[in-house]
Design a protein around this motif. Structure first.
Motif, short mmCIF file in Angstrom:
data_model
loop_
_atom_site.label_atom_id
_atom_site.label_comp_id
_atom_site.label_asym_id
_atom_site.label_seq_id
_atom_site.Cartn_x
_atom_site.Cartn_y
_atom_site.Cartn_z
N LEU A 1 -4.63 -1.33 -1.15
CA LEU A 1 -3.35 -1.54 -0.49
C LEU A 1 -2.46 -0.37 -0.86
N GLN A 2 -1.73 0.12 0.15
CA GLN A 2 -1.01 1.39 0.00
C GLN A 2 0.14 1.33 -0.98
N ASN A 3 0.55 0.14 -1.37
CA ASN A 3 1.66 0.05 -2.32
C ASN A 3 1.18 0.02 -3.78
N GLN B 1 2.79 -4.87 11.88
CA GLN B 1 3.66 -3.71 11.66
C GLN B 1 3.39 -3.00 10.34
N ASN B 2 2.67 -3.64 9.44
CA ASN B 2 2.35 -2.99 8.17
C ASN B 2 1.49 -1.73 8.35
N SER C 1 3.34 1.45 7.51
CA SER C 1 3.44 1.79 6.09
C SER C 1 2.09 2.29 5.57
N GLN C 2 1.01 1.75 6.10
CA GLN C 2 -0.33 2.22 5.70
C GLN C 2 -0.51 3.68 6.09
N GLU D 1 9.88 -8.16 13.33
CA GLU D 1 9.58 -7.05 12.43
C GLU D 1 8.68 -7.49 11.28
N ASP E 1 6.38 -9.63 11.65
CA ASP E 1 5.12 -10.07 12.25
C ASP E 1 4.99 -11.57 12.46
N LEU F 1 -1.60 -9.23 6.19
CA LEU F 1 -1.24 -8.06 6.99
C LEU F 1 -1.33 -8.35 8.49
N ASP G 1 -0.36 -9.31 -2.22
CA ASP G 1 0.03 -8.25 -3.15
C ASP G 1 0.37 -6.94 -2.43
N GLY G 2 0.18 -6.92 -1.14
CA GLY G 2 0.57 -5.74 -0.37
C GLY G 2 2.05 -5.77 -0.06
N ASP G 3 2.51 -4.83 0.79
CA ASP G 3 3.95 -4.83 1.08
C ASP G 3 4.24 -5.31 2.50
N ALA G 4 3.28 -6.04 3.10
CA ALA G 4 3.54 -6.61 4.42
C ALA G 4 4.54 -7.74 4.27
#
Ligand SMILES: Nc1nc2c(ncn2[C@@H]2O[C@H](COP(=O)(O)OP(=O)(O)OP(=O)(O)O)[C@@H](O)[C@H]2O)c(=O)[nH]1
Ligand SMILES: Nc1nc2c(ncn2[C@@H]2O[C@H](COP(=O)(O)OP(=O)(O)OP(=O)(O)O)[C@@H](O)[C@H]2O)c(=O)[nH]1
Ligand SMILES: [K+]
Ligand SMILES: [Mg+2]
Ligand SMILES: [Mg+2]
Lengths: 284, 298
Positions: free
Chosen positions: A170-172, A208-209, A212-213, B40, B42, B225, B252-255
């Motif tokens: 995950l990119q974060n 939409q993530n 960010s990816q 925004e 999702d 995601l 744990d991601g930023d979605a």
């Protein structure tokens, strides 16, 4: 055909359609406004509406329709596959191995996902299916070290294409992204021009993530192009339009199944028609 | 670049101040902003629309304008409604109301996190709830899928059904239930292959296995995601299987994770667990409060 006026209400419907295809609000608004500029208040049929919409979408994606070319002079041409967990990286490498082998290129794979359970075994199966040798290390080994060994072996054997699989991340996650940066650095030690392609794999169901990816993977690993997988499902992958607006990354392939042949060159036109439902309407 | 929802709402309400009670059209304008915020994040469009109309009822007539911070007031109303809808009065615990072994079946799209979540839940049940757990992979399709679960079983010290090459998923399911009974296990976790909701053949196969094993829990595993497709996936899986819960992975991601709301709304099933990492202990119970804040970008 039922004709109707392209009025505010119709435009809102189209906007909604684009949003449900994952374009996101800014891209959906841009596309519907472009459509309105041309055709507002004109009488057009439903099919024409969809066609017009598809052509707006295609317009922004056509410049990104770029195939992935292997430099036959490089021995090896190095492709690094990156992306978040479960996106389809390993499977796409398997499919590409078949494609390149069919083009007469010698292919080597590197099992750079030394973290996930059975990730190495998974790539070994793809190696068997496609006749490509697979460079492996034990689970838990340093991924950059594995990449280094693989590049060396491919150089020594004069292999045409080396594809390096990486663990999903995950990119974060700072630490994991640092590890990816290290893999790139180590590859460059053996060939300053490499990796020649850094391919970001995106799952069509992503929302939409994806923005960010793309941003994070581009910054850390220098992404050079995209592959979108799982377009055989119900998701339409409209976030590619939002990505096109922001990053203009080439889109090389789409994945349309789990089999070795289920990879197609990206075609903006076909993608746009499927997205807008134009193809569907015409088939009826 | 990112303007928070309460900032956006504040600027709307700035102009309305001092006019007394909030009128419907003011609320409508504010809710347009809320709708954009949900999209925004999702949240699937039909779910967002439905949610907005529910919130509208609550917001009209509420003492929003007279408050010092009307923007935040609306955000609070929205937030509370989100928490309600995400959590409701659903019970997030797993059910074991059957003669053992109780089957728990994991289903979902390709790559959503089923195998990893299978091991995480098994570990949790064994460690925390002192259940005797057996895991079995019915995935005969993805390369090395059964090995993946076997390795996770070793890492978690949870028993896995021995792999026999050439068996069909249905054979494996039957053998797992049999082994579960004979071995005195409380729970048999059935990991299935990833499948598209429109893959008629594979959906029929999973429905058949469901009928055969009669699981107490059928958990739909969904990636945080996920975008708008969440609604389709939820609808189609629900059509074929009695989904009793949702596992949301990669939190744990930023979605922003609007798919959580879509899943909850469409399946009606509670979100029982969230995946918070790749390691086998990275599993949490679901907290509607936190999820609501996250969806709203707070
Ligand atoms: N339907 C469909 N499934 C796909 C496609 N591409 C990959 N998959 C499936 O998606 C799942 C995940 O694919 P992987 O190739 O393992 O993904 P990955 O990105 O390597 O995953 P990690 O290494 O765990 O991060 C597998 O079940 C694949 O068979 C596609 O184009 N269509
Ligand atoms: N960061 C993170 N990664 C996760 C989480 N859950 C699963 N993963 C990762 O997601 C990828 C796919 O997980 P799997 O468990 O193989 O997914 P699956 O649904 O079984 O995949 P298929 O069997 O191919 O359909 C792996 O790389 C996992 O490590 C999570 O909660 N957080
Ligand atoms: K080459
Ligand atoms: Mg992989
Ligand atoms: Mg699996």
């Amino acid at each position: 055909f039922t004709k109707r006026r392209l009025d505010d209400e119709t435009l809102e419907e189209l906007h909604d359609l684009l949003v449900t295809a994952d374009l996101g609000v800014p891209a959906a608004t841009r596309i519907t406004e472009a459509l309105a500029k041309d055709k507002f208040d004109k009488e057009i049929s439903d099919v024409e509406v969809r066609e017009a919409l598809a052509s707006e979408v295609a317009m922004s994606l056509t410049p990104l329709e770029q195939s992935l070319t292997i430099d036959r002079e490089k021995k090896p041409h190095i492709l690094l596959m990156v992306g978040v967990n479960g996106a389809g990286k390993t499977t796409t490498i398997g499919k590409l191995a078949r494609k390149f082998a069919d083009e007469g290129l010698s292919v080597m794979l590197a099992a750079g996902d030394t973290f996930r359970a059975a990730a190495i075994e998974q790539l070994l199966v793809w190696g068997e299916r496609t006749g490509a040798p697979v460079v492996t290390k034990e689970i838990g080994a340093d991924a950059a070290g594995l990449a280094y060994d693989a590049v060396k072996r491919a150089q020594e054997s004069g292999t045409d294409v080396l594809m390096i699989d990486t663990a999903g991340r995950l990119q974060n996650k700072r630490e994991l992204m640092d590890e990816l940066a290290k893999i790139v650095r180590v590859i460059k030690k053996l060939d300053a021009t490499a990796p020649h392609n850094v391919v970001l794999t995106l799952d069509a169901t992503v929302g939409q993530n994806a923005l960010s990816q793309a941003e994070a993977f581009q910054e850390i690993a220098g992404v050079t192009g995209l592959v979108m997988t799982k377009l055989d499902g119900t998701a339409r992958g409209g976030v590619l339009v939002a990505l096109a607006d922001k990053f203009s990354l080439p889109i090389h392939f789409i994945g349309v199944g789990e089999g070795v042949e289920d990879l197609q060159e990206f075609r903006a036109d076909a993608f746009a028609r499927a997205l807008s439902g134009a193809a569907e309407e015409l088939n009826h | 670049m990112f303007e928070s929802l309460s900032d956006r709402l504040s600027s709307i309400f700035e102009g309305l101040r001092g006019r007394g009670a909030l009128e419907e059209k003011d609320v409508t304008e504010a809710l347009r902003e809320v709708r954009v915020a949900l999209l925004e994040a999702d949240v699937a469009l039909p779910v967002a629309k439905d949610f907005i109309s529910k919130v509208k009822e609550r917001a009209v007539g509420a003492e929003v304008l007279r408050s010092v911070t009307p923007g935040q007031q609306v955000v609070k109303i929205v937030h509370d409604a989100l928490v309600d809808m995400l959590g409701g009065d659903a019970d997030p615990s797993l059910s074991f109301a059957t003669t053992p072994p109780a089957a728990i079946m994991m289903v979902g799209l390709q790559g959503s996190g089923k195998t990893t979540s299978t091991a995480k839940i098994a570990l949790r049940l064994q460690k925390r709830d002192k259940k005797r757990v057996l895991m079995a992979s019915l995935d005969t399709r993805r390369p090395a899928a059964q090995e993946q679960l076997a390795i996770l079983g070793e890492q978690a010290e949870v028993k896995t059904l021995p792999i026999i090459a050439g068996q069909t998923p249905r054979d494996i399911a039957k053998r797992a239930m049999e082994a579960g009974k004979l071995g005195g296990f409380d729970v048999v976790m059935l990991d299935t292959a990833g499948r598209l909701s429109i893959d008629e053949q594979l959906m029929a196969e999973v429905a058949d296995i469901h009928k055969t094993t009669n699981p107490v829990e059928t958990l739909l595993v969904v990636d945080a995601l996920t975008g708008q497709d969440a609604v389709t996936t939820a609808e189609k899986f629900k059509e074929r299987l009695n989904i009793t819960g949702v596992v949301m992975t990669r939190i744990d991601g930023d979605a922003r994770g609007g798919a959580a709301l879509s899943m909850r709304a469409v399946t009606g099933a509670p979100i029982k667990f969230v995946g918070v990492g790749e390691k086998i202990d990275a599993l949490d119970t679901f907290e509607p409060e936190r999820m609501a804040g996250r969806i709203l970008g707070m």
